[in-house]
Enzyme design. Structure first.
Site, PDB file in Angstrom:
ATOM      1  CB  THR A 142     -10.362   7.452 -15.544  1.00 38.66           C
ATOM      2  OG1 THR A 142     -11.212   6.331 -15.704  1.00 38.66           O
ATOM      3  CG2 THR A 142     -10.632   8.390 -16.719  1.00 38.66           C
ATOM      4  CG  ASP A 143     -10.228   1.954 -16.072  1.00 42.54           C
ATOM      5  OD1 ASP A 143     -11.086   2.844 -15.883  1.00 42.54           O
ATOM      6  OD2 ASP A 143     -10.357   0.792 -15.642  1.00 42.54           O
ATOM      7  CD  GLU A 144     -15.013   5.499 -16.425  1.00 43.66           C
ATOM      8  OE1 GLU A 144     -15.820   6.165 -17.084  1.00 43.66           O
ATOM      9  OE2 GLU A 144     -15.154   5.256 -15.211  1.00 43.66           O
ATOM     10  CE1 TYR A 197     -14.186  11.614 -14.988  1.00 48.78           C
ATOM     11  CE2 TYR A 197     -14.436   9.318 -15.653  1.00 48.78           C
ATOM     12  CZ  TYR A 197     -13.799  10.283 -14.893  1.00 48.78           C
ATOM     13  OH  TYR A 197     -12.771   9.932 -14.052  1.00 48.78           O
ATOM     14  CE  LYS A 213      -9.472  12.451 -15.316  1.00 46.34           C
ATOM     15  NZ  LYS A 213      -8.964  13.341 -14.232  1.00 46.34           N
TER      16      LYS A 213
HETATM   17  P1  NAD Z   1     -14.331  13.471  -6.515  1.00 47.02           P
HETATM   18  O1  NAD Z   1     -15.460  13.910  -7.383  1.00 47.02           O
HETATM   19  O2  NAD Z   1     -14.635  12.731  -5.258  1.00 47.02           O
HETATM   20  O3  NAD Z   1     -13.453  14.728  -6.085  1.00 47.02           O
HETATM   21  C1  NAD Z   1     -13.110  15.756  -6.986  1.00 47.02           C
HETATM   22  C2  NAD Z   1     -12.553  16.929  -6.183  1.00 47.02           C
HETATM   23  O4  NAD Z   1     -12.159  17.945  -7.115  1.00 47.02           O
HETATM   24  C3  NAD Z   1     -13.565  17.554  -5.226  1.00 47.02           C
HETATM   25  O5  NAD Z   1     -12.968  17.808  -3.973  1.00 47.02           O
HETATM   26  C4  NAD Z   1     -13.957  18.851  -5.928  1.00 47.02           C
HETATM   27  O6  NAD Z   1     -14.351  19.875  -5.025  1.00 47.02           O
HETATM   28  C5  NAD Z   1     -12.667  19.200  -6.651  1.00 47.02           C
HETATM   29  N1  NAD Z   1     -12.884  20.054  -7.821  1.00 47.02           N
HETATM   30  C6  NAD Z   1     -13.803  19.876  -8.821  1.00 47.02           C
HETATM   31  N2  NAD Z   1     -13.725  20.891  -9.701  1.00 47.02           N
HETATM   32  C7  NAD Z   1     -12.726  21.719  -9.274  1.00 47.02           C
HETATM   33  C8  NAD Z   1     -12.169  22.922  -9.770  1.00 47.02           C
HETATM   34  N3  NAD Z   1     -12.612  23.500 -10.883  1.00 47.02           N
HETATM   35  N4  NAD Z   1     -11.147  23.475  -9.076  1.00 47.02           N
HETATM   36  C9  NAD Z   1     -10.674  22.915  -7.938  1.00 47.02           C
HETATM   37  N5  NAD Z   1     -11.191  21.791  -7.414  1.00 47.02           N
HETATM   38  C10 NAD Z   1     -12.200  21.199  -8.071  1.00 47.02           C
HETATM   39  O7  NAD Z   1     -13.381  12.632  -7.469  1.00 47.02           O
HETATM   40  P2  NAD Z   1     -12.453  11.377  -7.120  1.00 47.02           P
HETATM   41  O8  NAD Z   1     -13.261  10.151  -7.249  1.00 47.02           O
HETATM   42  O9  NAD Z   1     -11.697  11.641  -5.860  1.00 47.02           O
HETATM   43  O10 NAD Z   1     -11.454  11.419  -8.366  1.00 47.02           O
HETATM   44  C11 NAD Z   1     -10.211  12.116  -8.290  1.00 47.02           C
HETATM   45  C12 NAD Z   1      -9.497  11.990  -9.618  1.00 47.02           C
HETATM   46  O11 NAD Z   1      -9.288  10.629  -9.944  1.00 47.02           O
HETATM   47  C13 NAD Z   1     -10.289  12.587 -10.787  1.00 47.02           C
HETATM   48  O12 NAD Z   1      -9.379  13.244 -11.632  1.00 47.02           O
HETATM   49  C14 NAD Z   1     -10.900  11.386 -11.469  1.00 47.02           C
HETATM   50  O13 NAD Z   1     -11.085  11.619 -12.849  1.00 47.02           O
HETATM   51  C15 NAD Z   1      -9.831  10.334 -11.223  1.00 47.02           C
HETATM   52  N6  NAD Z   1     -10.334   8.940 -11.181  1.00 47.02           N
HETATM   53  C16 NAD Z   1     -11.315   8.580 -10.284  1.00 47.02           C
HETATM   54  C17 NAD Z   1     -11.750   7.255 -10.244  1.00 47.02           C
HETATM   55  C18 NAD Z   1     -12.776   6.796  -9.246  1.00 47.02           C
HETATM   56  O14 NAD Z   1     -13.148   5.612  -9.276  1.00 47.02           O
HETATM   57  N7  NAD Z   1     -13.262   7.629  -8.347  1.00 47.02           N
HETATM   58  C19 NAD Z   1     -11.212   6.322 -11.122  1.00 47.02           C
HETATM   59  C20 NAD Z   1     -10.242   6.740 -12.037  1.00 47.02           C
HETATM   60  C21 NAD Z   1      -9.795   8.051 -12.036  1.00 47.02           C
HETATM   61  P1  TYD Z   2     -20.053   4.356 -11.230  1.00 47.37           P
HETATM   62  O1  TYD Z   2     -19.808   4.133  -9.776  1.00 47.37           O
HETATM   63  O2  TYD Z   2     -20.895   5.521 -11.642  1.00 47.37           O
HETATM   64  O3  TYD Z   2     -18.630   4.388 -11.949  1.00 47.37           O
HETATM   65  P2  TYD Z   2     -18.251   4.372 -13.546  1.00 47.37           P
HETATM   66  O4  TYD Z   2     -19.463   4.714 -14.319  1.00 47.37           O
HETATM   67  O5  TYD Z   2     -17.198   5.442 -13.623  1.00 47.37           O
HETATM   68  O6  TYD Z   2     -17.720   3.000 -13.828  1.00 47.37           O
HETATM   69  O7  TYD Z   2     -20.743   3.049 -11.824  1.00 47.37           O
HETATM   70  C1  TYD Z   2     -20.131   1.765 -11.709  1.00 47.37           C
HETATM   71  C2  TYD Z   2     -21.001   0.776 -12.467  1.00 47.37           C
HETATM   72  O8  TYD Z   2     -22.247   0.659 -11.790  1.00 47.37           O
HETATM   73  C3  TYD Z   2     -21.345   1.229 -13.887  1.00 47.37           C
HETATM   74  O9  TYD Z   2     -21.360   0.089 -14.725  1.00 47.37           O
HETATM   75  C4  TYD Z   2     -22.728   1.816 -13.760  1.00 47.37           C
HETATM   76  C5  TYD Z   2     -23.358   1.014 -12.642  1.00 47.37           C
HETATM   77  N1  TYD Z   2     -24.337   1.712 -11.784  1.00 47.37           N
HETATM   78  C6  TYD Z   2     -25.582   1.124 -11.536  1.00 47.37           C
HETATM   79  O10 TYD Z   2     -25.890   0.016 -12.037  1.00 47.37           O
HETATM   80  N2  TYD Z   2     -26.455   1.786 -10.716  1.00 47.37           N
HETATM   81  C7  TYD Z   2     -26.161   2.992 -10.164  1.00 47.37           C
HETATM   82  O11 TYD Z   2     -27.027   3.578  -9.449  1.00 47.37           O
HETATM   83  C8  TYD Z   2     -24.885   3.588 -10.432  1.00 47.37           C
HETATM   84  C9  TYD Z   2     -24.510   4.909  -9.841  1.00 47.37           C
HETATM   85  C10 TYD Z   2     -24.001   2.883 -11.239  1.00 47.37           C
END
Ligand code: NAD
Ligand code: TYD
Length: 353
Positions: free
Chosen positions: A133-135, A158, A162
């Site tokens: 992630t960019d975080e 989180y 990461k």
């Molecule tokens: P998600 O929470 O939707 O899915 C995570 C998946 O991992 C689920 O299917 C869960 O069952 C599985 N999982 C969790 N713990 C596990 C374990 N111990 N063993 C096996 N499987 C396990 O997450 P996502 O949004 O699809 O994110 C996927 C990846 O991308 C993550 O690594 C996250 O850090 C990264 N990422 C996500 C975002 C975003 O905006 N969603 C942005 C940047 C990076």
């Molecule tokens: P989120 O979807 O949780 O992603 P991330 O925290 O990884 O960026 O949140 C996106 C933005 O929205 C973040 O600035 C927090 C805000 N947010 C709210 O204002 N209300 C909400 O109920 C949630 C879940 C997030």
């Protein structure tokens, strides 16, 4: 190729798996523990395909991972399994340390041992692609963009977990020669997103006439990336990325949270006029502790070196997303009722399938 995808039942992982099965000749082994965010219903359209295999496995379980590598013989690994929600990491960080750090370590070790056993020709094709992630870069002020050279400065449990996993991946390359690739992407949105994250939560709350909880003053900024664009970028990096390199992936769509919520409300006013104005449901709530102000990605490296560009603008992607949630009532209802958790019992035996 046979690609081992961890977290393939999650939001981004399921988009990657669907694209591999629908758009390539490759096969996929989905390794997923099925936590609350894992949903096999998101893979319904491809789960009957003979090129798709499911392993109900925790990535922290070294013995099970060894079995999966031995029996499935993958050509590459794409590692997406993680605990992914910042708010959950604040209220309960333990699972984040376990899955994101210990789990990544276990997967690296299983991959290293397997890689060492491969003949030279298969070694030359093997890749361990870590999805991050960019975080990890921390927070930006009003100006500037994250590049691949931005120093790591994670602020939440989180992002710290990461960042740790990114460092482990880097070390396994430098020390053991594991051929790794790492991508750091901005906030994803799109279909099949678990409704705890901002965009799906706002869509579902608004359609159910529930309050729309905006943290703080709603001025925090995120750079939104449509999940299908992200999945395409990941496939490109796996295929063409340079070993040992990091690539930032972003949608060039910076929006304040309030802008995002208002856009969703405007689309809903058009599609569900009986509920208008949906923006009257906006409710400002207590801010998230340590809330990062702004994330924004400079994606010029992946554009220049690999030729990737997002296809969706925020306007096109958010409309598709709202429409998807309105049209996919069964998926939404099973998620909100908790019924999706039964899929594992009704569709698969424990272990492999
Ligand atoms: P998600 O929470 O939707 O899915 C995570 C998946 O991992 C689920 O299917 C869960 O069952 C599985 N999982 C969790 N713990 C596990 C374990 N111990 N063993 C096996 N499987 C396990 O997450 P996502 O949004 O699809 O994110 C996927 C990846 O991308 C993550 O690594 C996250 O850090 C990264 N990422 C996500 C975002 C975003 O905006 N969603 C942005 C940047 C990076
Ligand atoms: P989120 O979807 O949780 O992603 P991330 O925290 O990884 O960026 O949140 C996106 C933005 O929205 C973040 O600035 C927090 C805000 N947010 C709210 O204002 N209300 C909400 O109920 C949630 C879940 C997030």
């Amino acid at each position: 190729m046979k690609i081992l995808v961890t977290g393939g039942a999650g939001f981004i992982g399921s988009a990657v798996v669907r694209q591999f099965i629908d758009e390539t000749p490759h096969s996929v082994v989905n390794v997923d523990k099925l936590t609350y965010s894992g949903n096999l219903e998101s893979l319904k359209s491809i789960s009957g395909d003979p090129r798709y295999f499911f392993e109900h496995v925790d990535i922290c379980d070294a013995l099970e991972l060894a079995r999966v590598f031995e029996t499935r013989q993958p050509d590459c690994v794409m590692h997406l399994a993680a605990e992914s929600h910042v708010d959950r990491s604040i209220s309960g960080p333990a699972e984040f340390i376990q899955t994101n750090i210990v789990g990544t370590y276990a997967l690296l070790e299983a991959s290293r041992s397997y890689y060492g056993s491969l003949p030279e020709e298969r070694k030359s094709r093997f890749r361990f692609h870590h999805i991050s992630t960019d975080e990890v870069y921390g927070t930006l002020g009003k100006e500037g963009l994250f590049t691949e050279e931005t120093p790591y400065s994670p602020n939440s449990p989180y992002s710290a977990s990461k960042a740790s996993s990114d460092h482990l991946v880097r070390a396994w390359h430098h020390t053991y020669g594991l051929p790794v690739l790492t991508t750091n992407c901005s906030n994803n949105y799109g279909p099949y997103h678990f409704p705890e994250k901002l965009i799906p939560l706002m869509i579902l709350n608004a359609t159910n006439r529930k309050p729309l909880p905006v943290y703080g003053n709603g001025e925090n900024i995120r750079d939104w990336l449509y999940v299908e664009d992200h999945a395409r970028a990941l496939r490109l990096v796996l295929e063409k990325g340079k070993i040992g390199e990091n690539y930032n992936i972003g949608g060039r769509n910076e929006k304040t949270n309030l802008e995002v919520v208002h856009t969703i409300c405007t689309i809903l006013d058009e599609l569900l006029p009986e509920g208008a104005p949906h923006a009257s449901l906006i409710s400002f709530v207590k801010d998230r502790p340590g809330h990062d102000f702004r994330y924004a990605i400079d994606a010029s490296k992946i554009a220049k070196e690999l030729g990737w560009m997002p296809r969706e603008t925020f306007e096109s992607g958010i409309r598709k997303t709202v429409e998807w949630y309105l049209e996919n009532e069964a998926w939404v209802n099973h998620v909100t009722s908790g019924e999706y958790r039964n899929w594992i019992e009704t569709h698969y035996e424990k272990g492999s399938a």
